[in-house]
Design a protein around this motif. Structure first.
Motif, short mmCIF file in Angstrom:
data_model
loop_
_atom_site.label_atom_id
_atom_site.label_comp_id
_atom_site.label_asym_id
_atom_site.label_seq_id
_atom_site.Cartn_x
_atom_site.Cartn_y
_atom_site.Cartn_z
N ILE A 79 0.86 -1.20 0.00
CA ILE A 79 0.00 0.00 0.00
C ILE A 79 0.89 1.24 0.00
O ILE A 79 2.06 1.17 0.44
CB ILE A 79 -0.95 -0.02 1.22
CG1 ILE A 79 -2.09 1.00 1.09
CG2 ILE A 79 -0.19 0.21 2.53
CD1 ILE A 79 -3.22 0.80 2.12
N GLY A 81 3.51 3.85 -0.57
CA GLY A 81 4.82 3.78 -1.21
C GLY A 81 5.27 2.37 -1.50
O GLY A 81 6.21 2.16 -2.28
N SER A 82 4.61 1.39 -0.91
CA SER A 82 4.97 0.00 -1.17
C SER A 82 4.12 -0.61 -2.28
O SER A 82 4.03 -1.83 -2.41
CB SER A 82 4.83 -0.82 0.12
OG SER A 82 5.85 -0.43 1.02
N SER A 139 6.32 -4.41 2.39
CA SER A 139 5.98 -3.50 3.48
C SER A 139 7.25 -3.10 4.21
O SER A 139 7.98 -3.96 4.69
CB SER A 139 5.00 -4.18 4.44
OG SER A 139 4.71 -3.32 5.52
N LYS A 140 7.51 -1.81 4.27
CA LYS A 140 8.74 -1.38 4.94
C LYS A 140 8.65 -1.65 6.43
O LYS A 140 9.55 -2.24 7.03
CB LYS A 140 8.99 0.11 4.68
CG LYS A 140 10.33 0.51 5.26
CD LYS A 140 10.78 1.89 4.90
CE LYS A 140 12.17 2.05 5.52
NZ LYS A 140 12.54 3.42 5.76
N SER A 141 7.54 -1.23 7.02
CA SER A 141 7.37 -1.46 8.47
C SER A 141 7.12 -2.93 8.73
O SER A 141 7.44 -3.44 9.80
CB SER A 141 6.19 -0.64 8.99
OG SER A 141 5.00 -1.07 8.35
N THR A 144 1.91 -3.10 8.33
CA THR A 144 0.74 -2.36 7.83
C THR A 144 -0.46 -3.29 7.71
O THR A 144 -0.38 -4.35 7.06
CB THR A 144 1.09 -1.72 6.47
OG1 THR A 144 2.19 -0.82 6.68
CG2 THR A 144 -0.08 -0.95 5.90
N ARG A 203 7.48 6.48 0.08
CA ARG A 203 7.12 7.20 -1.15
C ARG A 203 8.32 7.54 -2.02
O ARG A 203 8.15 7.98 -3.16
CB ARG A 203 6.30 8.46 -0.81
CG ARG A 203 7.02 9.46 0.09
CD ARG A 203 6.07 10.58 0.50
NE ARG A 203 6.65 11.48 1.49
CZ ARG A 203 6.64 11.27 2.80
NH1 ARG A 203 6.11 10.17 3.30
NH2 ARG A 203 7.15 12.16 3.63
N GLN A 415 5.57 11.59 8.01
CA GLN A 415 4.13 11.59 7.73
C GLN A 415 3.37 11.30 9.01
O GLN A 415 2.62 10.33 9.09
CB GLN A 415 3.74 10.62 6.60
CG GLN A 415 4.11 9.14 6.79
CD GLN A 415 5.58 8.86 6.58
OE1 GLN A 415 6.25 9.55 5.82
NE2 GLN A 415 6.09 7.87 7.28
O1 LIG Z 1 5.63 -0.07 3.56
P1 LIG Z 1 4.71 0.05 4.69
O2 LIG Z 1 5.41 0.16 6.01
O3 LIG Z 1 3.69 -1.06 4.70
O4 LIG Z 1 3.91 1.40 4.55
C1 LIG Z 1 3.02 1.65 3.51
C2 LIG Z 1 2.52 3.07 3.53
O5 LIG Z 1 1.66 3.27 4.63
C3 LIG Z 1 1.98 4.22 5.65
O6 LIG Z 1 0.90 4.38 6.50
C4 LIG Z 1 2.45 5.55 5.11
O7 LIG Z 1 1.46 6.53 5.09
C5 LIG Z 1 3.08 5.47 3.73
O8 LIG Z 1 4.07 6.44 3.65
C6 LIG Z 1 3.61 4.11 3.45
O9 LIG Z 1 4.18 4.09 2.16
#
Ligand SMILES: O=P(O)(O)OC[C@H]1O[C@H](O)[C@H](O)[C@@H](O)[C@@H]1O
Length: 445
Positions: A79, A81-82, A139-141, A144, A203, A415
């Protein structure tokens, strides 16, 4: 190589004023280069294109081949940026009807994890029932909710349908090096993984494996995409004179327009394949600049389609907007308007003309009409839709965004506002750890 034309803003702002940004832009560029500005732990995108190695691209291409060889369908789960960068590039370069074509040269690319629609996910899982499919979980984190939920469903279905061993081969994770549930799962299951560098925000991550892997799976040349971005990195470099630097000029012009009451920027295309480039751009600029109660609102339209809906507002609504048009100079195919003896539709004046000539006159006519109507207009010209040019376009927008955010005086790389809805959603869903928030939010209902 792309080019930028700002002539049609000069009836609204002055050339002198735009050029007077030179010192401010130089300071912003220096903050980026030296890492002295806000958000300086997220500057990994700045020299990313020129630092991507042949080995890294080969690794991505090899993994893409495994997915291409073993899958009819590949789901890109991600979602924001991913997700948006991959989709922007793939749709810009794909045949408009690619998923309907009998003879496929690449897996059908489908996106998931970017919504929480039960019908969407049900219909997707139904469609996949008889398909050899794979998943790229991005997913970076790694935490999500939208993406994790879709991936839970897709992982189970893939294992049930294709067996654990094959699933292991056709599921790839793109995530943090150490943290997050996506990392934990990938390590436990033994998936191939690619790392999203710590210092590249979502992003700005399209030129990391986040974008590059899906783009390679879809059959596009990521070496050329990166080459285009790397050349643009030079063209927009901090050593390039202000007047020659498209990222500097774009950043300065939009800030001068904003300071003169133009609060909304509409990104315009005349080519439906660019729809998702606009979606990617909206996240890039929206999340980077919309904070501290300021920032241009990034909007987008697809013309000439939306000339028949939003065209009225743009021509005669509140004069708080400006347009940035992405114009594609040369189309990839040739189609002429046929002549018709009866001429019942009255279109013989177009007979023998290329369809693109009609489109170009719509574009020119629209520009003149909107400028006459009080809408400043910038034009970004792309010689044609190719990996090289799209790579350049993406980097151009990223670089300009970094400069523009600093001109605006915000931290372009965080953000914080995105968390508000998540906190409420978790409280409403009774997520462990949100007990206090759950009580507080229930009291408000
Ligand atoms: O890559 P992720 O950690 O799953 O994040 C996916 C997206 O969701 C977040 O809530 C941010 O608003 C975005 O900047 C990000 O790209």
């Amino acid at each position: 190589m792309i080019s930028l034309n700002i002539e049609k803003t000069f009836g609204f702002i002055s050339k002198e004023k735009v050029f007077a940004y030179e010192a401010e832009v130089k300071a912003a560029q220096e903050m980026l280069e030296k890492g002295t500005g806000k958000g300086n732990d997220f500057l990994g995108w700045l020299h990313l294109p020129s630092s991507i190695t042949k080995e890294h691209l080969a690794d991505l291409n090899a993994t893409a081949k495994v997915l291409r060889d073993n899958c009819e369908v590949v789901i890109v789960a991600g979602i924001g940026g991913s997700y948006l960068g991959a989709r922007a590039v793939i749709e810009a370069l794909s045949n408009s009807f690619t998923w309907l074509q009998e003879k496929k040269t690449a897996p059908v690319m489908i996106y998931a994890g970017h919504n929480i629609s039960e019908d969407y996910l049900y219909e997707l899982t139904e469609y996949l029932k008889d398909k050899k499919f794979g998943v790229i979980n991005i997913s970076k984190s790694g935490t999500t909710t939208e993406t994790a939920l879709a991936f839970r469903l897709l992982k189970k279905q893939c294992e049930d349908q294709r067996g654990k061993e094959t699933a292991k081969k056709v599921i790839v994770a793109v995530t943090d090096a150490k943290k997050g549930a996506a990392r934990v799962t990938a390590d436990k299951e033994g998936y191939k993984t690619f790392i999203i560098p710590d210092n590249v925000g979502g992003r700005f991550s399209v030129l990391t494996p986040v974008g590059l892997l899906p783009i390679a799976v879809a059959g596009f040349d990521i070496d050329k995409l990166v080459a285009g971005a790397a050349d643009m990195e030079k063209v927009c470099g901090s050593d390039v004179a202000f007047t020659e630097n498209p990222a500097a000029i774009y950043a300065a012009t939009r800030n001068e327009l904003y300071r003169n009451g133009k609060k909304i920027e509409i990104l315009v295309n005349f080519c439906p394949k660019l729809h998702y480039v606009s979606e990617w751009w909206k996240q890039l600029y929206g999340e980077s600049e919309g904070k501290d109660n300021k920032g241009i609102f990034p909007a987008s339209v697809d013309f000439s389609t939306d000339l028949h809906s939003m065209g009225q507002w743009i021509q005669e609504g509140e004069r708080s907007i400006f347009e940035t048009v992405i114009s594609v100079e040369k189309v990839n195919h040739k189609l002429e308007v046929p002549s018709d003896e009866a001429n019942l539709d009255g279109l013989n004046f177009l007979a023998g003309k290329r369809v693109d000539e009609v489109n170009k006159m719509a574009e020119l006519g629209t520009q003149l009409a909107h400028v006459d109507g009080g809408v400043p207009n910038m034009r970004i010209v792309l010689p044609e839709l190719s990996e090289y040019n799209i790579g350049g376009l993406l980097y151009f927008f990223e670089k300009a965004c970094g400069i523009s955010g600093y001109l605006l005086g915000v931290n372009p790389f965080n953000q914080p506002g995105v968390e508000a809805y998540k906190k409420n959603m978790f409280a409403l869903l009774d997520k462990p750890g949100y007990e206090e928030e759950s009580k507080a939010i229930r009291a408000k209902l």
